[in-house]
Design a protein around this motif. Structure first.
Motif, mmCIF file in Angstrom:
data_model
loop_
_atom_site.group_PDB
_atom_site.id
_atom_site.type_symbol
_atom_site.label_atom_id
_atom_site.label_comp_id
_atom_site.label_asym_id
_atom_site.label_seq_id
_atom_site.Cartn_x
_atom_site.Cartn_y
_atom_site.Cartn_z
ATOM 1 N N GLU A 72 -4.951 -2.197 -0.549
ATOM 2 C CA GLU A 72 -4.405 -3.415 0.056
ATOM 3 C C GLU A 72 -5.211 -4.656 -0.320
ATOM 4 O O GLU A 72 -4.672 -5.745 -0.405
ATOM 5 N N ASP A 88 -14.483 -2.115 3.198
ATOM 6 C CA ASP A 88 -13.199 -1.720 3.793
ATOM 7 C C ASP A 88 -12.960 -0.240 3.555
ATOM 8 O O ASP A 88 -12.655 0.202 2.471
ATOM 9 N N ASN A 118 -9.258 1.214 2.197
ATOM 10 C CA ASN A 118 -8.167 0.255 2.115
ATOM 11 C C ASN A 118 -8.213 -0.603 0.863
ATOM 12 O O ASN A 118 -7.668 -1.687 0.827
ATOM 13 N N ASN A 148 0.850 -1.193 0.000
ATOM 14 C CA ASN A 148 0.000 0.000 0.000
ATOM 15 C C ASN A 148 0.886 1.244 0.000
ATOM 16 O O ASN A 148 2.064 1.166 0.332
#
Lengths: 353, 247
Positions: B37, B31, B34, A337
């Motif tokens: 990810e 989420d 996020n 990320n």
């Protein structure tokens, strides 16, 4: 088998999109640039007098597939010849970083080629590896719009911050005083040129210069500069812009040079490196080179000042740093990320303060 | 035709694998912030479960907007890269059309919207078209609730429908204004209020593929900085392309 493998060239396709430049590059063995594409958005952000994160993110996405293809074409390679895909995952603007990170991850998934996440600052410092061989330990002065740090390089992948700025980065100070002088962002280059045509007549403060550490502070200098200009305005006095630029630059360069030289005396590294956008500053480059020639012969390090085109943000430097991580087996997975506030580790000496 | 489709337009992350019209599998995850990810691992999960590789996908589809700017870019960047590298087809589908597709019924007008704060909505209105994709009768746009409701009222006066169906997010808090319309209405169910990648895949089947380089999110809104600059200088916005230069 193993012998053959160890001789194989390692080719890395790298991405950089942490701020207002979208860049891709193919780098061989962490040293040879086979292609480098940089799409800059400066023209767009000049409308606003500085980088607007949402606008930056939109522009990154507009060019990402095209510059991926171009990097491969210019290097004259196909995906089959790429050993790793590297990307800056921080620090920087989160929305901007996410374009590079999403693209690199998607490319890794589509091709099965391993992924490497690279710290942007490590990348800036490793621009030196594209210029000359670094002997370790090395010491780097990393100066850019977002960072002003002295970094100790124990080996190609273990870096430690031994000094940094307590407030503004040096490059940020250039942009801010640039605004006062009517110079559009990025102001560094113009201020550097003006500085060479003027003299240090204003004697601005050199903050923290004699302090017993390697930290910097530029907000006091910035305020002194702005106050001087405002005061002159009020009494309708015209100040010489070349002298203002020269005085400002002298104060910045004095502090950077003074503290870096002291760090070089303490750590006695084999190589001295400069990195970051402000490493393109002529005044700073000349001063550092000169100061180092004055050091005693037994502690005089090799000096690597990266090519001017490698001082600004680019993907080649990310490919160079990624090669070292590749050799260390430091790969990322698909959960990688963006980390906008990623930081190199601090040296114990700084944490114990 | 195998279609892999995604939506990262809202805080719901949705990924689906379709074989032509049939949804083989759809995975949804809530989420907040996020998606970066979770998106690729979710793809991997679907591919592994179905013993497929990305190379075997024929077409990629993505919710192209409106929606969270950052979210849209994560999804669009990912499928652009897939399609560009693997030379596969690529289709962008309106987030609002996909939302509407989940709540269609004969004789109703579906208003799909995403809360854009301060009584503003990214919204559009859609009608059922039987076998074909829902047809848009109020264009996807960034509307103040008053403007949106005026447009709905006008449409209703010309084309009476049985009921209005509000799907998406943030419409519940406008109940007072909705009552004043004096048109029968209902809110979508929780399932209808979420975007489903399976529906995006189905809509994508009917769309013409686009060049991966050209696919960009439909933000439906200029950035504040650009709007301010335009207002201050009076200069035209110009093409985004003209602002990026290779050096």
């Amino acid at each position: 088998m193993i012998n053959l493998d160890s001789k194989k060239d390692i080719r890395i396709l790298a991405y950089e999109s942490s701020c207002d430049e979208t860049s891709t590059a193919v780098v061989k063995n962490g040293r040879e640039i086979e292609s480098m594409i940089v799409a800059t958005q400066i023209k767009s952000h000049q409308r606003f007098g500085g980088v607007v994160p949402e606008v930056a993110s939109r522009h990154h996405l507009e060019v990402i597939t095209q510059i991926t293809r171009k990097a491969l074409e210019q290097a004259n390679v196909t995906w089959n010849e790429i050993d790793a895909i590297a990307v800056t995952y921080g620090p920087g603007l989160v929305g901007a970083l996410l374009i590079g990170v999403s693209a690199a991850k998607a490319a890794s998934m589509a091709t099965g080629i391993p992924l490497i996440g690279v710290d942007h600052i490590m990348g800036h410092i490793m621009a030196a590896q594209l210029t000359a061989e670094i002997a370790y330990p090395a010491l780097a002065l990393q100066v850019s719009g977002g960072h002003t740090e002295i970094v100790l390089l124990k080996d190609p992948t273990h870096f430690e911050i031994v000094g940094d700025t307590r407030d503004d980065a040096a490059g940020e100070a250039y942009d801010k005083i640039g605004r006062v002088l009517g110079v559009n962002y990025p102001a560094g280059k113009t201020i550097d040129e003006w500085a060479h045509r003027g003299n240090d007549t204003f004697h601005f403060p050199r903050a923290m210069m004699e302090d017993d550490d390697y930290d910097f502070s530029f907000s006091g200098l910035k305020s002194a500069f702005i106050n001087t200009c405002h005061h002159a305005d009020q009494i309708h006095q015209e100040l010489n812009k070349y002298d203002l630029a020269a005085s400002f630059q002298a104060a910045v360069v004095d502090v950077l040079a003074h503290k870096t030289i002291r760090a070089l005396k303490q750590y006695q590294p084999k190589t001295f490196i400069m990195g970051g956008g402000v490493a393109a500053n002529r005044g700073l480059r000349d001063r550092m080179e000169h100061e180092i020639t004055l050091l005693p012969e037994n502690i005089k390090p090799k000096v690597i000042l990266p090519d001017l085109k490698l001082c600004g943000d680019n993907a080649a430097m990310i490919g160079a740093a990624a090669y070292n991580l590749y050799q260390d087996g430091k790969f990322a997975d698909l959960t990688l990320n963006a980390d906008p506030s990623l930081e190199l580790p601090y040296a114990d000496s700084m944490l114990n303060e | 035709m195998k279609i892999l489709s995604i939506s990262t337009a809202t805080n719901q992350l949705s990924v689906a694998l379709n074989e032509d019209q049939r949804v083989i599998t759809e995975k949804n995850e809530r989420d907040e912030r996020n998606h970066s990810e979770h998106l690729d691992p979710l793809f991997q999960e679907i591919l592994t479960e179905n013993k497929l590789t990305l190379k075997e996908i024929d077409r990629f589809a993505v919710a192209i907007g409106p929606g969270s700017y950052t979210g849209l870019r994560i999804g669009v960047t990912t499928v652009k890269m897939f399609a560009s590298i693997l030379h596969k087809e690529l289709v962008g589908v309106s987030t609002l059309q996909a939302l509407a597709a989940g709540a269609l019924s004969d004789q109703d007008l579906v208003i799909a919207g995403i809360d854009a704060r301060n009584d503003n909505y990214f919204a559009g209105a859609y009608l059922d078209q039987q076998e074909q994709a829902p047809i848009c009768v109020i264009d996807d746009g960034h509307y103040h609730i008053d403007t949106l409701l005026a447009a709905i009222k006008k449409y209703y006066e010309d084309h009476p429908v049985k009921e209005l169906v509000f799907v998406g997010s943030g419409f519940e808090k406008q109940q007072k204004l909705l009552e004043q319309l004096e048109i029968p209405y209902r809110f979508g169910t929780q399932k209808q209020n979420e975007i489903h990648a399976g529906l995006i895949g189905q809509l994508a089947l009917q769309e013409k593929p686009v060049d991966a380089d050209e696919l960009l999110p439909k933000y439906l809104r200029r950035t504040q900085a650009e709007a301010d600059w335009h207002q201050k200088t009076g200069k035209p916005f110009g093409s985004d392309r003209d602002y990026v230069e290779e050096v």
